[in-house]
Design an enzyme around this catalytic site. Structure first.
Site, PDB file in Angstrom:
ATOM      1  N   THR A 135      61.727  73.629  52.163  1.00  0.00           N
ATOM      2  CA  THR A 135      61.940  75.061  52.321  1.00  0.00           C
ATOM      3  C   THR A 135      60.772  75.860  51.797  1.00  0.00           C
ATOM      4  OG1 THR A 135      63.643  76.738  52.181  1.00  0.00           O
ATOM      5  CG2 THR A 135      63.025  75.707  50.133  1.00  0.00           C
ATOM      6  N   SER A 160      58.146  73.788  49.409  1.00  0.00           N
ATOM      7  CA  SER A 160      56.997  73.017  49.879  1.00  0.00           C
ATOM      8  C   SER A 160      55.928  73.894  50.516  1.00  0.00           C
ATOM      9  CB  SER A 160      57.452  71.946  50.860  1.00  0.00           C
ATOM     10  OG  SER A 160      58.078  72.536  51.972  1.00  0.00           O
ATOM     11  N   LYS A 192      68.834  81.217  53.127  1.00  0.00           N
ATOM     12  CA  LYS A 192      68.483  80.817  51.766  1.00  0.00           C
ATOM     13  C   LYS A 192      68.269  82.014  50.856  1.00  0.00           C
ATOM     14  CE  LYS A 192      66.447  76.779  53.810  1.00  0.00           C
ATOM     15  NZ  LYS A 192      65.220  76.090  54.154  1.00  0.00           N
ATOM     16  N   GLY A 234      67.008  83.863  46.054  1.00  0.00           N
ATOM     17  CA  GLY A 234      66.620  82.872  47.040  1.00  0.00           C
ATOM     18  C   GLY A 234      66.446  81.529  46.360  1.00  0.00           C
TER      19      GLY A 234
END
Length: 176
Positions: free
Chosen positions: A6, A129, A38, A50
């Protein structure tokens, strides 16, 4: 903690705060969902939150954070401090693999189970990531454009989605 799967970005500019996240959910190297949310508004719509990490862990943290937010009458910093303390010391919470970004109209924080409670100097925070890609893009856009916080968040996320295989372009952006 290395979190894949994500990207979440928080941007502050001109008295506004925007938080954006991609919609991709992966299981190992397989995409299982394209349109996950998210980013959440909590605290009666006054706080953005988030997450990056496993979905079940994030929902547990959202619930715990929201209860802390209610307990401390919307005081973001106090709720964040208490959540990090719980997260670090509680046996069940300690096993959760996630990072949270929380923000209200005045402040933004990155929270982790390792005890991290970080407020950025420049109003920008990113996790996941693709977080470093989104953060670099947001910093460039802040310096070299007059875009709003939400526009910067969306565009930086689009850039990250073009670089990180765990981030897609199904972007959800919320603003305060």
């Amino acid at each position: 903690m290395k979190v894949r799967s994500t990207t979440v970005l928080c941007v502050r500019r001109d008295g506004k705060v925007a938080m954006a996240g991609d919609g991709q959910v992966t299981l190992d190297r397989v995409i299982v969902k394209q349109g996950a949310r998210k980013i959440r508004k909590l605290g009666g719509g006054n706080v953005l939150a988030g997450f990056a990490g496993t979905a079940a862990d994030a929902f547990a943290l959202f619930t715990r954070f929201e209860s802390r937010l209610e307990e401390f009458r919307g005081n973001l910093e106090r709720a964040a401090v208490e959540l990090v303390r719980d997260w670090r010391t509680d046996r069940a919470l300690r096993r959760l693999e996630a990072l949270l970004i929380v923000a209200d109209a005045r402040r933004s924080f990155l929270l982790s189970g390792g005890g991290d409670l970080i407020e950025p100097d420049d109003g920008l925070i990113a996790v996941g990531s693709g977080g470093s890609c989104a953060l670099a893009a947001a910093r460039a856009l802040m310096t070299h454009s007059a875009l709003s916080a939400a526009e910067i968040a969306r565009e930086a996320m689009r850039i990250a989605a073009g670089l990180d295989i765990y981030t897609n372009d199904q972007i959800v952006c919320e603003e305060l």
